[in-house]
Design an enzyme around this catalytic site. Sequence first.
Site, mmCIF file in Angstrom:
data_model
loop_
_atom_site.group_PDB
_atom_site.id
_atom_site.type_symbol
_atom_site.label_atom_id
_atom_site.label_comp_id
_atom_site.label_asym_id
_atom_site.label_seq_id
_atom_site.Cartn_x
_atom_site.Cartn_y
_atom_site.Cartn_z
ATOM 1 N N ASN A 63 -9.543 -19.031 -17.013
ATOM 2 C CA ASN A 63 -8.194 -18.982 -17.775
ATOM 3 C C ASN A 63 -6.627 -19.172 -17.401
ATOM 4 O O ASN A 63 -6.189 -18.683 -17.456
ATOM 5 C CB ASN A 63 -8.963 -17.620 -17.984
ATOM 6 C CG ASN A 63 -9.243 -16.606 -17.251
ATOM 7 O OD1 ASN A 63 -8.270 -16.465 -16.095
ATOM 8 N ND2 ASN A 63 -9.215 -15.476 -17.632
ATOM 9 N N ASN A 112 -4.903 -15.967 -12.508
ATOM 10 C CA ASN A 112 -4.621 -15.941 -11.742
ATOM 11 C C ASN A 112 -4.293 -17.316 -10.398
ATOM 12 O O ASN A 112 -4.716 -17.732 -9.758
ATOM 13 C CB ASN A 112 -5.283 -14.783 -10.827
ATOM 14 C CG ASN A 112 -4.844 -14.402 -8.994
ATOM 15 O OD1 ASN A 112 -3.438 -14.475 -8.701
ATOM 16 N ND2 ASN A 112 -6.041 -14.352 -7.945
ATOM 17 N N SER A 168 -20.360 -10.769 -2.267
ATOM 18 C CA SER A 168 -18.827 -10.525 -1.083
ATOM 19 C C SER A 168 -19.790 -9.367 -0.186
ATOM 20 O O SER A 168 -20.580 -8.836 -0.222
ATOM 21 C CB SER A 168 -17.874 -9.707 -2.082
ATOM 22 O OG SER A 168 -17.258 -8.667 -0.821
ATOM 23 N N TYR A 196 -13.713 -3.415 -7.523
ATOM 24 C CA TYR A 196 -14.072 -4.092 -7.451
ATOM 25 C C TYR A 196 -15.594 -4.331 -7.059
ATOM 26 O O TYR A 196 -16.017 -5.162 -6.760
ATOM 27 C CB TYR A 196 -12.572 -4.849 -6.836
ATOM 28 C CG TYR A 196 -13.572 -6.295 -5.883
ATOM 29 C CD1 TYR A 196 -13.460 -7.488 -6.706
ATOM 30 C CD2 TYR A 196 -13.755 -6.085 -4.991
ATOM 31 C CE1 TYR A 196 -14.122 -8.549 -6.161
ATOM 32 C CE2 TYR A 196 -13.399 -7.240 -3.736
ATOM 33 C CZ TYR A 196 -14.266 -8.784 -4.663
ATOM 34 O OH TYR A 196 -14.307 -9.633 -3.877
ATOM 35 N N LYS A 231 -19.428 -6.337 -7.891
ATOM 36 C CA LYS A 231 -20.157 -6.791 -7.063
ATOM 37 C C LYS A 231 -21.383 -6.647 -7.005
ATOM 38 O O LYS A 231 -22.390 -7.827 -6.870
ATOM 39 C CB LYS A 231 -19.493 -7.903 -5.669
ATOM 40 C CG LYS A 231 -18.163 -8.731 -5.513
ATOM 41 C CD LYS A 231 -18.221 -9.852 -6.346
ATOM 42 C CE LYS A 231 -17.304 -10.345 -6.345
ATOM 43 N NZ LYS A 231 -17.343 -11.675 -7.764
ATOM 44 N N ASN A 255 -14.812 -13.058 5.465
ATOM 45 C CA ASN A 255 -13.440 -12.649 5.126
ATOM 46 C C ASN A 255 -12.679 -14.600 4.784
ATOM 47 O O ASN A 255 -12.398 -14.451 6.446
ATOM 48 C CB ASN A 255 -12.534 -12.163 5.993
ATOM 49 C CG ASN A 255 -12.604 -10.356 5.913
ATOM 50 O OD1 ASN A 255 -13.887 -10.257 5.896
ATOM 51 N ND2 ASN A 255 -11.167 -9.867 5.469
ATOM 52 N N LEU A 274 -4.705 -10.052 4.673
ATOM 53 C CA LEU A 274 -3.903 -10.263 6.145
ATOM 54 C C LEU A 274 -2.927 -11.677 6.469
ATOM 55 O O LEU A 274 -2.251 -11.360 6.647
ATOM 56 C CB LEU A 274 -4.852 -10.378 6.908
ATOM 57 C CG LEU A 274 -4.158 -10.455 8.316
ATOM 58 C CD1 LEU A 274 -3.178 -9.252 8.906
ATOM 59 C CD2 LEU A 274 -5.633 -10.412 9.754
ATOM 60 N N PHE A 329 -2.052 -2.162 9.448
ATOM 61 C CA PHE A 329 -2.795 -1.532 9.212
ATOM 62 C C PHE A 329 -3.395 -0.128 9.526
ATOM 63 O O PHE A 329 -5.217 -0.354 9.820
ATOM 64 C CB PHE A 329 -3.496 -1.317 7.645
ATOM 65 C CG PHE A 329 -2.419 -1.984 6.350
ATOM 66 C CD1 PHE A 329 -1.218 -1.322 5.609
ATOM 67 C CD2 PHE A 329 -3.276 -2.757 5.657
ATOM 68 C CE1 PHE A 329 -0.694 -1.930 4.871
ATOM 69 C CE2 PHE A 329 -2.218 -3.695 4.890
ATOM 70 C CZ PHE A 329 -0.938 -2.886 4.442
#
Length: 342
Positions: A34, A37, A126, A151, A155, A181, A202, A220
Site C-alpha cells: 500500500n 512506508n 521477529s 508491535y 508478531k 536485527n 541504530l 541509549f
Amino acid sequence: MKKQILITGGTGYIGSHTAVELINEGFDVVIVDNLYNSNAGVVDGIEKITGIRPLLEVFDLCDSVRTNDLFSKFNISAVIHFAAYKAVGESVRMPLEYYRNNLVSLINILDSMKAHGVENLVFSSSCTVYGQPEKLPVTEQSPIQPAVSPYGNTKQIGEEIIRDTTSSSNTINAIALRYFNPIGAHPSGSIGELPTGVPENLVPYITQTAIGLREELKVFGNDYNTPDGSCIRDYLHVSDLAKAHVVAVKRLSDKKNKKAYEVFNLGTGKGVSVFEALKSFEKVTGIKVKYTITGRREGDIEQIWADPSLANKELNWKTGYSLDDCMKTAWEWQKQVTKSNL
Ligand code: UFG
C-alpha cells in the site's frame, strides 16, 4: 500460466531485497504494497539489479475483497508476508492501528490462500517474541515472553494464528522466520532501507549522522550488564536474510518441510554491542561519528543473539556478510539516497 510468488510489503526494506533474490533464482514475483512506508520507485531499483521488473499491485491488504481478487488474478504458489507496521514506539501510541493492520491483513491473506488452494506461506516474524531471554543464545525452543509492545504482540499473535491455521487445514504449510536485527543494503546501492522521518533504528541513525542529517547519535545507555555497558544485538545483512526466504519458499514448494508449521531463527549467532557497531562503521568509512550517551530507551532489552544452528542445518543457510560489510553497504546506500534525494 507460470506460478508466481506473492510478496506482500515487497517495496519495503526486507521485501525488496527478497524480491531481488527470488528473481535472481528464476522465480516470477508479484508485489502487493500500500506504499504506506515505501514508494513505487523501489521497483525501479529491483529492475536495475535483476533486469526484470516485478509486477506491483498497490492496495491495502486489510481490504478482503481486493485481497481475494488478487488471488483470482494471479496463479500464486506461495506467499511471503512482510506487509506490516513495524515501529515499536509508534505501536505503543497507536495499538489499535497496529492490531488492525498487522492482524487483519494476515487473516485476509490466510482466507484467500484457503479459498484459492494456495499452500505455502512464509511469515516475517521477529526475535522480539523472546523478550529478554534468560539463556543466551536463543534457540527456537527458548520460551516466548509476554510482548513488551503492541508491535511485538502482533508478531506473537500472528505466529499463533498461522500455527492454528496450519493445524486445522490440511493444505496450508507455513514457515515463520524470526529475524534478529537486519541492517545494510544491497551491494549495488540500488535498494536499501528508506526510513521516514527520524530513524528509530541504530544503523540508519549512524549513517544519517555521518552524512550530516542528524547532529549526533544518542547511545541509549552504557550502564547495562554487558562488557562495554551498551546493549547487544545480532546484526545480519538484509541480503543474507532475504536469501533465507528463497530457501524457505523452496522447502515448502518441494514439500521438504518436516511439519506443517516450522519456525527458524535467522541471525549470525554473534552478539555485537552498540559501541562495537559504531566502531565497525567508523573503521570501514574512516568517519568519526559524533555521539552522546543518554539514558536507556524504554522497552529495550539488554542483550540478545541467535542460535542459528537449526536454520544452518535444516535450511542449509548461514550469513555471509561480516559486520564491516554490512556497514559498508549501509554507508554506500546512505550516500546514494542523499545524492538522489529518494
Ligand atoms: N540504539 C541507540 N541509539 C539509537 C538507536 C538504537 O543506542 O539511536 C540502540 C538500541 O538501544 C539497541 C540497539 O541500538 O540497543 C539496536 O536498536 P534498533 O532500534 O536498531 O533495534 P531493536 O533491537 O530495538 O529493534 C529491532 C527492530 C524491531 C524488532 C526488534 C526485535 O527494529 O522491529 O529488533 O528485538 F522488533
